[in-house]
Scaffold this motif. Structure first.
Motif, PDB file in Angstrom:
ATOM      1  N   ALA A 132       0.819  -1.214   0.000  1.00 41.54           N
ATOM      2  CA  ALA A 132       0.000   0.000   0.000  1.00 41.54           C
ATOM      3  C   ALA A 132       0.853   1.265   0.000  1.00 41.54           C
ATOM      4  N   GLN A 133       2.117   1.147   0.354  1.00 37.42           N
ATOM      5  CA  GLN A 133       3.086   2.252   0.313  1.00 37.42           C
ATOM      6  C   GLN A 133       2.621   3.472   1.116  1.00 37.42           C
ATOM      7  N   LEU A 134       2.258   3.206   2.365  1.00 39.76           N
ATOM      8  CA  LEU A 134       1.844   4.284   3.260  1.00 39.76           C
ATOM      9  C   LEU A 134       2.711   4.342   4.521  1.00 39.76           C
ATOM     10  N   GLY A 135       3.915   3.840   4.416  1.00 37.34           N
ATOM     11  CA  GLY A 135       4.845   3.915   5.535  1.00 37.34           C
ATOM     12  C   GLY A 135       5.143   2.551   6.123  1.00 37.34           C
ATOM     13  N   PRO A 136       6.372   2.337   6.626  1.00 36.91           N
ATOM     14  CA  PRO A 136       6.756   1.049   7.196  1.00 36.91           C
ATOM     15  C   PRO A 136       6.152   0.844   8.582  1.00 36.91           C
ATOM     16  N   GLY A 137       6.171  -0.388   9.040  1.00 35.18           N
ATOM     17  CA  GLY A 137       5.775  -0.667  10.407  1.00 35.18           C
ATOM     18  C   GLY A 137       6.789  -0.086  11.383  1.00 35.18           C
ATOM     19  N   ALA A 138       6.386   0.023  12.642  1.00 39.47           N
ATOM     20  CA  ALA A 138       7.259   0.632  13.650  1.00 39.47           C
ATOM     21  C   ALA A 138       8.579  -0.113  13.758  1.00 39.47           C
ATOM     22  N   ARG A 139       8.543  -1.428  13.736  1.00 39.33           N
ATOM     23  CA  ARG A 139       9.758  -2.222  13.911  1.00 39.33           C
ATOM     24  C   ARG A 139      10.669  -2.118  12.694  1.00 39.33           C
ATOM     25  N   ASP A 140      10.087  -2.119  11.494  1.00 43.01           N
ATOM     26  CA  ASP A 140      10.898  -1.959  10.284  1.00 43.01           C
ATOM     27  C   ASP A 140      11.545  -0.579  10.239  1.00 43.01           C
ATOM     28  N   GLY A 141      10.791   0.438  10.679  1.00 44.57           N
ATOM     29  CA  GLY A 141      11.350   1.785  10.714  1.00 44.57           C
ATOM     30  C   GLY A 141      12.507   1.907  11.683  1.00 44.57           C
ATOM     31  N   LEU A 142      12.404   1.211  12.819  1.00 42.63           N
ATOM     32  CA  LEU A 142      13.514   1.197  13.774  1.00 42.63           C
ATOM     33  C   LEU A 142      14.744   0.587  13.117  1.00 42.63           C
ATOM     34  N   MET A 143      14.550  -0.501  12.399  1.00 42.90           N
ATOM     35  CA  MET A 143      15.671  -1.161  11.730  1.00 42.90           C
ATOM     36  C   MET A 143      16.322  -0.240  10.699  1.00 42.90           C
ATOM     37  N   THR A 144      15.514   0.366   9.814  1.00 44.28           N
ATOM     38  CA  THR A 144      16.086   1.220   8.771  1.00 44.28           C
ATOM     39  C   THR A 144      16.739   2.466   9.371  1.00 44.28           C
ATOM     40  N   GLY A 145      16.150   2.975  10.456  1.00 47.17           N
ATOM     41  CA  GLY A 145      16.748   4.132  11.123  1.00 47.17           C
ATOM     42  C   GLY A 145      18.113   3.803  11.697  1.00 47.17           C
ATOM     43  N   LEU A 146      18.243   2.638  12.318  1.00 43.63           N
ATOM     44  CA  LEU A 146      19.534   2.226  12.876  1.00 43.63           C
ATOM     45  C   LEU A 146      20.545   1.944  11.779  1.00 43.63           C
ATOM     46  N   VAL A 147      20.070   1.385  10.670  1.00 42.89           N
ATOM     47  CA  VAL A 147      20.971   1.163   9.533  1.00 42.89           C
ATOM     48  C   VAL A 147      21.527   2.491   9.039  1.00 42.89           C
ATOM     49  N   GLY A 148      20.643   3.498   8.918  1.00 41.79           N
ATOM     50  CA  GLY A 148      21.080   4.806   8.461  1.00 41.79           C
ATOM     51  C   GLY A 148      22.050   5.473   9.420  1.00 41.79           C
ATOM     52  N   ARG A 149      21.830   5.273  10.711  1.00 34.96           N
ATOM     53  CA  ARG A 149      22.675   5.913  11.720  1.00 34.96           C
ATOM     54  C   ARG A 149      24.008   5.210  11.904  1.00 34.96           C
ATOM     55  N   THR A 150      24.008   3.876  11.849  1.00 35.31           N
ATOM     56  CA  THR A 150      25.219   3.123  12.151  1.00 35.31           C
ATOM     57  C   THR A 150      26.024   2.765  10.912  1.00 35.31           C
ATOM     58  N   GLY A 151      25.349   2.716   9.755  1.00 34.89           N
ATOM     59  CA  GLY A 151      26.033   2.293   8.539  1.00 34.89           C
ATOM     60  C   GLY A 151      26.252   0.794   8.449  1.00 34.89           C
ATOM     61  N   ARG A 152      25.654   0.054   9.376  1.00 40.60           N
ATOM     62  CA  ARG A 152      25.792  -1.394   9.371  1.00 40.60           C
ATOM     63  C   ARG A 152      24.849  -2.020   8.348  1.00 40.60           C
ATOM     64  N   PRO A 153      25.137  -3.247   7.892  1.00 43.42           N
ATOM     65  CA  PRO A 153      24.251  -3.918   6.925  1.00 43.42           C
ATOM     66  C   PRO A 153      22.865  -4.173   7.521  1.00 43.42           C
ATOM     67  N   VAL A 154      21.864  -4.202   6.635  1.00 47.92           N
ATOM     68  CA  VAL A 154      20.490  -4.433   7.077  1.00 47.92           C
ATOM     69  C   VAL A 154      20.371  -5.760   7.814  1.00 47.92           C
ATOM     70  N   TRP A 155      20.961  -6.806   7.245  1.00 41.12           N
ATOM     71  CA  TRP A 155      20.811  -8.135   7.858  1.00 41.12           C
ATOM     72  C   TRP A 155      21.382  -8.164   9.262  1.00 41.12           C
ATOM     73  N   LEU A 156      22.496  -7.464   9.475  1.00 43.91           N
ATOM     74  CA  LEU A 156      23.141  -7.464  10.785  1.00 43.91           C
ATOM     75  C   LEU A 156      22.292  -6.722  11.809  1.00 43.91           C
ATOM     76  N   VAL A 157      21.776  -5.548  11.417  1.00 41.61           N
ATOM     77  CA  VAL A 157      20.956  -4.762  12.333  1.00 41.61           C
ATOM     78  C   VAL A 157      19.668  -5.499  12.671  1.00 41.61           C
ATOM     79  N   ARG A 158      19.014  -6.051  11.651  1.00 44.89           N
ATOM     80  CA  ARG A 158      17.755  -6.772  11.901  1.00 44.89           C
ATOM     81  C   ARG A 158      17.995  -7.983  12.791  1.00 44.89           C
ATOM     82  N   THR A 159      19.049  -8.742  12.495  1.00 41.49           N
ATOM     83  CA  THR A 159      19.342  -9.924  13.300  1.00 41.49           C
ATOM     84  C   THR A 159      19.627  -9.540  14.741  1.00 41.49           C
ATOM     85  N   ALA A 160      20.416  -8.474  14.943  1.00 36.38           N
ATOM     86  CA  ALA A 160      20.758  -8.052  16.301  1.00 36.38           C
ATOM     87  C   ALA A 160      19.513  -7.644  17.082  1.00 36.38           C
TER      88      ALA A 160
END
Length: 215
Positions: A132-160
Motif C-alpha cells: 500500500a506504500q503508506l509507511g513502514p511498520g514501527a519495527r521496520d522503521g527502527l531497523m532502517t533508522g539504525l541502519v542509516g545511523r550506524t552504517g551497518r548492513p540491514v541483515w546485521l541490524v535486523r538480526t541483532a
C-alpha cells in the motif's frame, strides 16, 4: 517517500483499503501462530512474555510495544507515515479479535497446519500492507533508522534487534520454539514472493514522466 508524499502519491482510497485489509490479515495470522503454541515470531515472543507479568491482553501489549518502538524513532529522526500509525494500533486490535473467536487446535498435526498457515498468511499480509506504500511498520522503521545511523548492513541490524527481542521475551516466559525458527527462515522469501503480486502501482512523478518522454 515522505509521509506527505505517500498521501499525495495517488490511488489513496485503494491504498487505504489495502492497508487496513493487510493489517487485519496480519492480526489473524498472529492469532493462528499463537493458537498453534509451537513458537511465534520474535516480537511476538516479547509481547507474549510481557503478558505473563502484566494484566493486559496480547493485543494491548503489542500496541504498547509498538508505541515504545515509535518513541525510539525520535532520536533516529524517522517520520512515521499513516500506515505506520495504523500498523501500531490496528494489529493489536485485530489479533485480540481473532483470538476471541479462534479456538486452540487439538493434536500436533492440526497445530502444525495452524502454524504453517499462520506463517504463510503473515507473509501475504505483510506484502499487502507494505504494498500500500503508506509507511513502514514501527519495527521496520527502527531497523532502517539504525541502519542509516550506524552504517551497518540491514541483515546485521535486523538480526541483532530480533535476537535481543527474542532473548528478553523468552526470559519473560514467551514461546520460543520451532515456529520462531520457521518464521525467521520463511518470512523474507514469502514477502518477496507476494509483494510484486499485491503492490499498488503509483503514477510516476511529473519530472520522471517528462524524463521518459524526452528519452
Amino acid at each position: 517517500m515522505s509521509p506527505i508524499q505517500q498521501l499525495r502519491a495517488g490511488r489513496l482510497p485503494r491504498r487505504l483499503v489495502q492497508l487496513i485489509f493487510g493489517l487485519f490479515l496480519y492480526g489473524v495470522s498472529m492469532a493462528f501462530m499463537l493458537r498453534a503454541s509451537l513458537g511465534i515470531e520474535p516480537w511476538g515472543v516479547l509481547a507474549q512474555g510481557i503478558t505473563h507479568h502484566l494484566p493486559f491482553s496480547y493485543g494491548q501489549i503489542t500496541i504498547a510495544v509498538s508505541v515504545v518502538v515509535l518513541l525510539l524513532w525520535i532520536p533516529l529522526r524517522q517520520w512515521p507515515g499513516l500506515g505506520t500509525i495504523c500498523n501500531a494500533v490496528l494489529i493489536g486490535i485485530f489479533v485480540d479479535l481473532a483470538l476471541s473467536v479462534l479456538p486452540a487446535p487439538s493434536g500436533l498435526p492440526v497445530r502444525i497446519v495452524a502454524l504453517a498457515g499462520g506463517i504463510v498468511l503473515n507473509g501475504l499480509a505483510g506484502a499487502i500492507y507494505i504494498g500500500a506504500q503508506l509507511g513502514p511498520g514501527a519495527r521496520d522503521g527502527l531497523m532502517t533508522g539504525l541502519v542509516g545511523r550506524t552504517g551497518r548492513p540491514v541483515w546485521l541490524v535486523r538480526t541483532a534487534i530480533e535476537v535481543v527481542v527474542v532473548i528478553i521475551g523468552f526470559l519473560l516466559g514467551g514461546d520460543l520454539w520451532i515456529g520462531t525458527v520457521a518464521y525467521a527462515v520463511a518470512i523474507g522469501p514469502l514477502v518477496q514472493f507476494f509483494l510484486p503480486l499485491v503492490a499498488v502501482r503509483l503514477p510516476l512523478p511529473d519530472r520522471e514522466v517528462a524524463g521518459q518522454e524526452g528519452s
